[in-house]
Every structure is written in structure tokens, then in C-alpha cells.
Design a protein around this motif. Structure first.
Motif, PDB file in Angstrom:
ATOM      1  N   THR A 161       9.973   4.854 -11.275  1.00  0.00           N
ATOM      2  CA  THR A 161       9.682   5.879 -10.272  1.00  0.00           C
ATOM      3  C   THR A 161       9.090   5.223  -9.036  1.00  0.00           C
ATOM      4  N   THR A 162       9.595   5.613  -7.873  1.00  0.00           N
ATOM      5  CA  THR A 162       9.047   5.172  -6.590  1.00  0.00           C
ATOM      6  C   THR A 162       8.554   6.393  -5.826  1.00  0.00           C
ATOM      7  N   ASP A 163       7.247   6.451  -5.610  1.00  0.00           N
ATOM      8  CA  ASP A 163       6.654   7.502  -4.779  1.00  0.00           C
ATOM      9  C   ASP A 163       6.361   6.925  -3.408  1.00  0.00           C
ATOM     10  N   TYR A 164       6.683   7.676  -2.361  1.00  0.00           N
ATOM     11  CA  TYR A 164       6.468   7.145  -1.017  1.00  0.00           C
ATOM     12  C   TYR A 164       5.911   8.213  -0.085  1.00  0.00           C
ATOM     13  N   GLN A 165       5.135   7.734   0.853  1.00  0.00           N
ATOM     14  CA  GLN A 165       4.667   8.569   1.961  1.00  0.00           C
ATOM     15  C   GLN A 165       4.713   7.729   3.230  1.00  0.00           C
TER      16      GLN A 165
ATOM     17  N   TYR B  32      12.451   3.205  -1.135  1.00  0.00           N
ATOM     18  CA  TYR B  32      12.290   3.745   0.213  1.00  0.00           C
ATOM     19  C   TYR B  32      12.228   2.596   1.207  1.00  0.00           C
ATOM     20  N   ASN B  33      13.054   2.684   2.236  1.00  0.00           N
ATOM     21  CA  ASN B  33      13.107   1.655   3.259  1.00  0.00           C
ATOM     22  C   ASN B  33      11.996   1.885   4.273  1.00  0.00           C
ATOM     23  N   GLY B  34      10.865   1.201   4.087  1.00  0.00           N
ATOM     24  CA  GLY B  34       9.716   1.397   4.967  1.00  0.00           C
ATOM     25  C   GLY B  34       9.742   0.500   6.182  1.00  0.00           C
ATOM     26  N   GLY B  35      10.920   0.289   6.774  1.00  0.00           N
ATOM     27  CA  GLY B  35      11.045  -0.546   7.964  1.00  0.00           C
ATOM     28  C   GLY B  35      10.856   0.256   9.233  1.00  0.00           C
ATOM     29  N   PHE B  36      11.375  -0.295  10.341  1.00  0.00           N
ATOM     30  CA  PHE B  36      11.251   0.352  11.645  1.00  0.00           C
ATOM     31  C   PHE B  36      12.191   1.549  11.697  1.00  0.00           C
ATOM     32  N   LEU B  37      11.635   2.748  11.632  1.00  0.00           N
ATOM     33  CA  LEU B  37      12.395   3.992  11.645  1.00  0.00           C
ATOM     34  C   LEU B  37      12.000   4.755  12.910  1.00  0.00           C
ATOM     35  N   SER B  38      12.919   4.813  13.866  1.00  0.00           N
ATOM     36  CA  SER B  38      12.552   5.277  15.200  1.00  0.00           C
ATOM     37  C   SER B  38      12.677   6.780  15.388  1.00  0.00           C
ATOM     38  N   THR B  39      13.187   7.504  14.380  1.00  0.00           N
ATOM     39  CA  THR B  39      13.284   8.957  14.496  1.00  0.00           C
ATOM     40  C   THR B  39      12.882   9.603  13.180  1.00  0.00           C
ATOM     41  N   PRO B  40      12.435  10.852  13.215  1.00  0.00           N
ATOM     42  CA  PRO B  40      12.139  11.560  11.959  1.00  0.00           C
ATOM     43  C   PRO B  40      13.359  11.680  11.058  1.00  0.00           C
TER      44      PRO B  40
ATOM     45  N   ASN C  91       3.154   3.097   5.827  1.00  0.00           N
ATOM     46  CA  ASN C  91       3.804   3.607   4.620  1.00  0.00           C
ATOM     47  C   ASN C  91       3.000   3.237   3.380  1.00  0.00           C
ATOM     48  N   GLN C  92       2.982   4.142   2.432  1.00  0.00           N
ATOM     49  CA  GLN C  92       2.414   3.882   1.112  1.00  0.00           C
ATOM     50  C   GLN C  92       3.548   4.055   0.106  1.00  0.00           C
ATOM     51  N   ILE C  93       3.863   2.977  -0.614  1.00  0.00           N
ATOM     52  CA  ILE C  93       4.957   2.996  -1.579  1.00  0.00           C
ATOM     53  C   ILE C  93       4.399   2.550  -2.931  1.00  0.00           C
ATOM     54  N   ASP C  94       4.500   3.415  -3.923  1.00  0.00           N
ATOM     55  CA  ASP C  94       3.963   3.147  -5.262  1.00  0.00           C
ATOM     56  C   ASP C  94       5.115   3.124  -6.261  1.00  0.00           C
ATOM     57  N   ILE C  95       5.208   2.041  -6.991  1.00  0.00           N
ATOM     58  CA  ILE C  95       6.311   1.837  -7.930  1.00  0.00           C
ATOM     59  C   ILE C  95       5.746   1.670  -9.336  1.00  0.00           C
ATOM     60  N   THR C  96       6.266   2.421 -10.276  1.00  0.00           N
ATOM     61  CA  THR C  96       5.947   2.224 -11.682  1.00  0.00           C
ATOM     62  C   THR C  96       7.260   2.032 -12.436  1.00  0.00           C
ATOM     63  N   SER C  97       7.275   1.045 -13.315  1.00  0.00           N
ATOM     64  CA  SER C  97       8.488   0.733 -14.069  1.00  0.00           C
ATOM     65  C   SER C  97       8.113   0.407 -15.501  1.00  0.00           C
ATOM     66  N   ALA C  98       8.821   1.008 -16.441  1.00  0.00           N
ATOM     67  CA  ALA C  98       8.601   0.737 -17.864  1.00  0.00           C
ATOM     68  C   ALA C  98       9.943   0.460 -18.516  1.00  0.00           C
TER      69      ALA C  98
ATOM     70  N   ASP D 275       3.248  -1.930 -12.337  1.00  0.00           N
ATOM     71  CA  ASP D 275       2.653  -0.970 -11.406  1.00  0.00           C
ATOM     72  C   ASP D 275       2.416  -1.722 -10.097  1.00  0.00           C
ATOM     73  N   GLU D 276       3.151  -1.330  -9.057  1.00  0.00           N
ATOM     74  CA  GLU D 276       3.061  -2.030  -7.772  1.00  0.00           C
ATOM     75  C   GLU D 276       2.703  -1.050  -6.665  1.00  0.00           C
ATOM     76  N   ARG D 277       1.754  -1.474  -5.813  1.00  0.00           N
ATOM     77  CA  ARG D 277       1.319  -0.666  -4.678  1.00  0.00           C
ATOM     78  C   ARG D 277       1.565  -1.461  -3.397  1.00  0.00           C
ATOM     79  N   ILE D 278       2.346  -0.870  -2.490  1.00  0.00           N
ATOM     80  CA  ILE D 278       2.641  -1.500  -1.200  1.00  0.00           C
ATOM     81  C   ILE D 278       2.100  -0.592  -0.102  1.00  0.00           C
ATOM     82  N   LYS D 279       1.122  -1.102   0.644  1.00  0.00           N
ATOM     83  CA  LYS D 279       0.563  -0.359   1.758  1.00  0.00           C
ATOM     84  C   LYS D 279       0.877  -1.110   3.048  1.00  0.00           C
ATOM     85  N   GLN D 280       1.637  -0.468   3.927  1.00  0.00           N
ATOM     86  CA  GLN D 280       2.068  -1.095   5.170  1.00  0.00           C
ATOM     87  C   GLN D 280       1.253  -0.572   6.352  1.00  0.00           C
ATOM     88  N   ASP D 281       0.986  -1.477   7.274  1.00  0.00           N
ATOM     89  CA  ASP D 281       0.289  -1.144   8.521  1.00  0.00           C
ATOM     90  C   ASP D 281       1.069  -1.819   9.643  1.00  0.00           C
TER      91      ASP D 281
END
Length: 752
Positions: A453-457, A519-527, A420-427, A391-397
Motif C-alpha cells: 500500500t502506498t499512501d500519499y499526500q 505516486y510520482n512526487g516530482g515537479f507537477l505544475s498543475t492540479p 509530498n508525504q509518501i508512506d509505503i508498507t509492503s508485506a 515500512d518506508e516514509r518519504i517526506k519531500q521538501d
């Protein structure tokens, strides 16, 4: 599967012939000489201790002593020990490193992604690439496993795995400390204290502190001196009862300083006409970026950049390893862990005193893992089965401040804020059986099922304004994107290992592995980029044939391997020119289709006398290319070479000791050669690293209780780069993250 490429066929035939030749030689040697009582190399490549000859895996074992003697600071310096391994600090120390084994890797500085090379620290997977910079102090050994490890190690081992094993507590009081000082204001302290607490329990406390400045020289007077202070602490508590072994570990990391300043490789002879410099001229004093800047000289290590860019890392975690021995043949192993990493890494991406491209990568990364393994031996057969959960939680600022100097003039002068908030669960569940067909031949079969499963916002804002000095401005909502990526995959292995004699084996294996989507939570310059930023899983099918020989009374070890990879839906980080002139490039992580990789490697370890030790490694990858791919802008990349992949790499080491005053004087010289490679998928000659060789060495006087050494790294002050990041369509330059120049120092070490 029919293997079409002639080069692979020739490579496999060559290895087969070499294997036969060594087999005959091994038999003759065994008949003529008795094997002496010397050290046998043992590895944990199959999650149990085995002789290296008994595993059908291409694995290199690196002792903790070798790491310490060669002043290896962290995992980014392991390349010289292993054929076809390349690791760099990527976009400056403190960003996720770039790791590549046999052409499989990921060059991506973003903090949201996971490498296809897995790192395990004391049997615990570290999670995302953020956690792959590990300082190597008081180590027992490091193992580099080449090729997919999809059965026992599972997800995200498409290219291989690197296993780090700390020195264990012992039932004897002792320890060591060392101090070192060197050029560039560098100093180091390391030490370990081992204390038996009871007849069954012992403790080992280790610490490391590094304080250093970078060899990159920033000639911009207003910028602070760049360097880091890194403090690392580790506590191991081990207890051994009748049927239960317990290992508890706690660790703490505290890093702070100013990040390495980036250089600018200008590409224009005349920015007004945009006349291009040749690739060999680019970055010189006669070439400029699009705004007419260069640093004004041709000294490679000089840069001129407003680099007030702080770095701060705080990491901590704990793990618990329990081993219940139910009987002489059956045990149950439980490995539990929790790790937390907080990091802020500021950066300058224009490589100049102007405020044209600056930002920060903020991160809060938490990882929990649990693994249960059943080990059972029946006769000459061995069975492992287990369950795994992550169970991994990645919170980017994050933010990227673009063209601040042009606020009020250029409408693209904006600050992009992307959180970005990226939550990964793996079994997963897995099993592997080593079945002895005879005393000489063992068949291995393994299978693993993974559900992930990777959930992202992703939430982004933009900050606008007309005054370059107004850092408040007006912040507006830009986009919000959320979604989910689901993967479930089978991976496994089939292998056969045949003993020529007690010390030499040949093997064949077919293994596959997969790297999950995300999910690629890098520099995304457009919607639009943010909406399309999720990506699918990749898979790799690997054929490998190899041999491992111990000859001349085990004073000579030779390991050879040939491999053929069928790489499907490969994930590649792409830095693409924007379709809008003058806009920042698109930074995408895409499934580019299929690739073909094949090659071979040789390792030789030779002790011709008691005083001389020689080591040689050769890696050769003639084919590592996209089969067919056209990028989203329509550019054809078919048959382009995979990024960060040299055709040749060669390494070697000579260690010689002579008696002096009743003690030993030790000399060592080692080298690592990497042939040319590209830093991105475009095969641009501007973003190419020419071949280079790094020479390192030491002279050490050692006694029973202490030693003193003079050491040097990159002795010839070779010029090379960790990364050249192409911003030519945006700023008329490439970012140049320079490799470290010559370092040298003196160290005193005391044992007690």
C-alpha cells in the motif's frame, strides 16, 4: 507462449549450439587433465552461498579487490563489470541514479520513486532510489543479478538486483589504510581495522573520505568551485556461538559541497526566428537558447552557470542479522534494519547565468525492514521459506523557481513549492525449492505473494511577485491531493539446471517480477497533473536460457545467456512538451503499455598464464521497444526504443604482472563501450548519446606489506553525458549533465 521474433530464436539457437560445443570441449578437457586447486567463485544469488555454476541466474560476481584496484568510488561506476548493465549519476551526483539492466530501468531524478532494480546492502533492501548511491569501500564482493528476482528478493526487482557485501570481521588482528591524491584537487583516505574481541567475537571498523572537484569547468566567475566532500563510516560486530551467528552493523554518511554545474545545449541558430541547429551543431558556440545565451566557446567541459547550489547528505542506520542453526540441516535467519537519509540538493536547470530555472530537492527518507527465513536441506534438496515486511516514509521538501528574471513581465514566472508525504508498507511471504531430480539435474520452483500500500499526500503552494530580487513575495495555496495505491501480486520462478560435468552447467528459467505502483512526487505544475500522478504496477515475464562453463583446468570460464522479456504496463518517466507554448514540460511517470525486449550476453574470464588475466563481456539487445503507445498529448511512441538502452555494450580487461626486485609490478588496462542510446521516450536526436568508450587503468608496485600505484580513469578524456534533459520547448535548450573527464592520481596503501 510462442516466441515470434526471429532474432530471439536465432539467439537461443546460437546459445544452444555454443553450449553443445563447450560441453564437448569440457568433457574432452576433463578427460585429459586433472582440475587444480584454484579459487571457485561463490555467490549469494539465492540467499545462500553456492557455486556460481549451481544457480540458474545470470549473475556477475565482482570481488572487493577488483573494486579497490580500479578505484571504483560508488555504485554508479559498476557498468564496466557486467554485460547489459548501465548506471549513471543521472541529474548530477546526489540525485537518484539511473540504473538499467537489459533495457529495464528508470531515468528519474525525483526523490519519490523506486527503481525496478533493487539494491541490497549486507542482505538489507535499501528502499527507494534515493538510497542507491552507495560508496564502495572495504567490500567483500558485489553481485549483479540480471533478470527478474521476484521470488527471493521480491518487489521492485523487475529488471534484477545488485547485492553489496561488506568485508566481514575476522578472528585475526589486521587492517589497511590508503591515501590517494589526484588531479582536480582530489584526495582520498580509506582504511579498515579488524580486532578480535573474544574467541567468539570480532569487530571491523571501516572509513572512507573523498574530497574532489568535478571535471566540469564553470567559467562563470561568480560561482563557487563545484565538488563534494564525502565521509562514510561502517562498524561491523560479529559473534559466532555454538548454534547462533550474530552480525550487527551500523553506518554513517556525511556529504557536503556544491553540486556539479549543468551545461546548456542550445538548439537555435537564431532565437528570434527560432531557426534550428542540427543535432550535431546543438550546444556549439553557434547555437543559442531561446534567450540568446551560449557559453561562448566549444570546449566540451566548459559551462557558464550561476551554480551556487549546495548539496548536503546525512545518512545513518543499523541492521541486525541473526542465524540460528537448529541442526546440521535447518536454520532460521532474521534480518532487521532501520535507515534514515536526510538530503538537500540544490540545482540550476537553465544552464546559464540567468535566474530562469532553479530549485531544491529536500528529502527525509526512513526505511524499516524485517525478514525471517527458514532454510532446510534434506538430502540433495534445499528449501527456503520466509516472511518480509517493509515500512518506508518519504517526506519531500521541494521547490522550483521558474523565470525569476521575468517576474512582473511573464505571468508564468512563479515559484512552485511542492511538499509530498509518501508512506509505503509492503508485506510478503515466499518459498523456493531446489529439487534434485538426479545427481546432474536440479529443478527450482518458487512463489512469492506481496501485498503493498502506498499512501500519499501532495501539498503545493505558489509564490508570486513582481520584483525578481524579492525572494519573499506572496505565497498562495495551489493544490492538495491525497490518495492510496494498493497492489497485491504473485511472482515466481521455475527453472531447470543440468550439469554437464562438475564445472559446467546449462539452464533454462522462466521468472516473473513486478514493480509496485505509487505516486510520482516530482515537479507537477498543475492540479490536474497532481491528481493524475499516481500510477499502477508493472509486471515482467522472462524466459532465459544459459550456460556456464569452467574449462582448461578452470583457467577459462565462459558464461552465456539469451533472454526474452514480455513487459506489461511498463512504468516510464516521460519528459513531455507542454501543450501551452513556452511552459515547462510535463514530467510524468506513466504505465505506457507493453514492451518487448530480447537479447543475449557473453562473459569470458581467462587466465592463460600465472602472470596474465583477461576478461571480456558482450551485451546485445537488438529489441527493446514499446509495442504500442500514444502519450497523453497524442504523440505516437509505438516502436520507439526504450530510454537508456544501448544495442551493444562491450567491456574488457587485461591484467599482467612481472617480477621486480623480488616483488610484483602489475599493469592493468580496461575499457567499457556503450553504443548510442536515447535519454527519453521521444527518440529525439538532440537527446541522444552517441556511442562512447571509457578506458581506465593502473600500474602498481606491490610488496607483502604495502603497494603504490599510478591510476587513471577515462584516460582518453572521452566526451559523454550522464543525462541530456530536454527543455527545448521551454527554454530552447537541453540540460547537459556531463560525464567526468580524465582523472588520474597516485595511491599508497599499507597492510598490517
Amino acid at each position: 507462449m510462442i516466441l515470434q521474433p526471429a532474432c530471439f530464436s536465432l539467439s537461443a539457437i546460437s546459445i544452444a549450439l555454443l553450449s553443445c560445443s563447450f560441453a564437448v570441449f569440457a568433457e574432452q578437457t576433463a578427460q585429459s587433465k586433472d582440475v587444480e586447486d584454484i579459487e571457485v567463485i561463490e555467490v549469494y544469488a539465492q540467499k545462500r552461498l553456492q557455486r556460481i555454476q549451481d544457480v540458474s541466474v545470470a549473475v556477475t560476481s565482482i570481488s572487493g579487490q577488483a573494486l579497490a584496484e580500479q578505484q571504483i568510488k560508488d555504485t554508479t561506476e559498476l557498468s564496466a563489470f557486467t554485460p547489459n548493465l548501465k548506471i549513471s549519476q543521472n541529474a548530477a551526483e546526489g540525485t537518484p541514479p539511473a540504473v538499467n539492466i537489459r533495457g529495464v530501468g528508470l531515468i528519474d531524478y525525483n526523490t519519490s520513486n523506486t527503481s525496478p532494480i533493487a539494491f541490497y546492502v549486507d542482505d538489507v533492501v535499501v528502499g527507494s532510489a534515493n538510497n542507491q548511491i552507495v560508496n564502495l569501500f572495504d567490500m567483500e564482493q558485489v553481485e549483479v543479478l540480471r533478470g527478474p528476482q521476484g521470488t527471493l528478493f521480491g518487489r521492485n526487482t523487475t529488471g534484477g538486483a545488485i547485492l553489496l557485501r561488506s568485508a566481514r570481521p575476522e578472528q585475526e588482528f589486521g587492517g589497511f589504510f590508503n591515501v590517494s591524491v589526484g588531479n582536480n584537487s582530489s584526495s582520498k583516505f580509506e582504511g579498515a581495522l579488524n580486532i578480535p574481541l573474544t574467541d567468539a567475537t570480532a569487530m571491523r571498523f571501516s572509513a572512507s573520505h573523498h574530497d574532489y572537484e568535478y571535471t566540469t569547468n564553470n567559467i562563470y566567475p561568480a560561482s563557487p568551485e563545484a565538488g563534494l566532500k564525502q565521509s562514510n563510516y561502517r562498524l561491523l560486530l560479529s559473534s559466532q556461538y555454538d548454534d547462533l551467528s550474530v552480525l550487527f552493523k551500523a553506518h554513517l554518511e556525511d556529504w557536503s559541497g556544491i553540486v556539479q554545474p549543468v551545461g546548456s545545449i542550445g538548439i537555435f541558430k537564431n532565437p528570434a526566428t527560432q531557426e534550428l541547429c542540427s543535432p550535431s551543431e546543438a550546444g556549439s558556440s553557434s547555437c543559442f537558447d531561446v534567450f540568446g545565451f551560449n557559453k561562448g566557446n566549444d570546449n566540451f567541459f566548459d559551462v557558464m552557470v550561476n551554480n551556487d547550489s549546495p548539496h548536503d547528505t546525512e545518512g545513518q542506520g543499523a541492521s541486525l542479522n541473526l542465524d540460528w542453526q537448529f541442526s546440521e540441516t535447518t536454520s532460521l535467519v532474521s534480518v532487521s534494519s532501520f535507515d534514515d537519509l536526510d538530503r538537500d540538493h540544490a540545482f540550476n536547470c537553465d544552464g546559464s547565468p540567468a535566474r530562469l530555472c532553479e530549485g531544491n530537492l529536500g528529502l527525509d527518507n526512513q526505511v524499516f525492514t524485517q525478514e525471517l527465513r527458514l532454510h532446510h536441506q534434506f538430502g540433495d534438496h534445499y528449501f527456503i521459506a520466509g516472511l518480509f515486511y517493509l515500512d518506508e516514509r518519504i517526506k519531500q521538501d521541494n521547490y522550483n523557481d521558474i523565470l525569476r528574471e521575468l517576474r512582473g513581465i511573464n505571468p508564468r514566472a512563479l515559484t512552485f513549492i511542492y511538499d509530498n508525504q509518501i508512506d509505503i508498507t509492503s508485506a510478503a511471504m515466499f518459498a523456493q525449492l531446489d529439487y534434485a531430480l538426479s545427481d546432474l539435474t536440479t529443478v527450482t520452483a518458487g512463489l512469492r505473494y506481496t501485498d503493498e500500500t502506498t499512501d500519499y499526500q501532495s501539498v503545493s503552494h505558489i509564490n508570486v511577485g513582481v520584483d525578481p530580487n524579492d525572494y519573499v513575495g506572496l505565497t498562495l495555496p495551489y493544490y492538495t491531493v491525497s490518495g492510496e495505491v494498493d497492489d497485491n501480486q504473485l511472482s515466481g520462478k521455475v527453472a531447470i539446471n543440468h550439469k554437464i560435468d562438475d564445472n559446467s552447467t546449462v539452464y533454462y528459467s522462466f521468472a516473473n517480477g513486478f514493480k509496485s505502483g505509487g505516486y510520482n512526487g516530482g515537479f507537477l505544475s498543475t492540479p490536474e497533473q497532481a491528481t493524475l500522478a499516481d500510477y499502477g504496477s508493472e509486471t515482467l515475464n522472462a524466459h532465459e536460457v544459459g550456460a556456464k562453463f569452467a574449462l582448461l583446468n578452470q583457467n577459462l570460464s565462459v558464461n552465456v545467456a539469451g533472454f526474452y522479456y514480455d513487459y506489461k504496463d511498463q512504468q516510464v518517466f516521460m519528459n513531455q512538451e507542454s501543450t501551452i507554448p513556452g511552459a515547462p514540460p510535463l514530467q510524468l511517470l506513466e504505465n505506457v503499455g507493453n514492451s518487448t525486449i530480447y537479447g543475449s550476453e557473453v562473459e569470458v574470464f581467462y587466465t592463460p598464464t600465472n602472470d596474465l588475466y583477461l576478461q571480456f563481456g558482450l551485451g546485445y539487445i537488438p529489441e527493446a521497444n514499446f509495442d504500442e503507445f500514444i502519450d497523453p498529448t497524442g504523440k505516437v511512441l509505438t516502436d520507439n526504443r526504450l530510454p537508456f538502452t544501448s544495442e551493444w555494450n562491450v567491456s574488457g580487461l587485461a591484467n599482467y604482472q612481472v617480477p621486480m626486485f623480488g616483488n610484483q609490478l602489475v599493469f592493468e588496462l580496461n575499457f567499457d563501450y556503450q553504443s548510442e542510446f536515447y535519454f527519453d521516450q521521444n527518440e529525439s536526436d538532440y537527446a541522444m548519446q552517441a556511442g562512447y568508450t571509457l578506458w581506465n587503468g593502473f600500474i602498481r608496485y606491490e610488496t607483502t606489506d604495502w603497494d603504490v600505484s599510478l591510476w587513471g580513469k577515462n584516460l582518453l578524456d572521452e566526451h559523454y553525458s550522464h543525462l541530456k534533459f530536454d527543455l527545448s520547448s521551454f527554454l530552447g535548450m537541453l540540460e547537459d549533465f556531463k560525464g567526468e573527464g580524465r582523472r588520474y592520481g597516485v595511491q599508497f596503501q599499507y597492510y598490517f
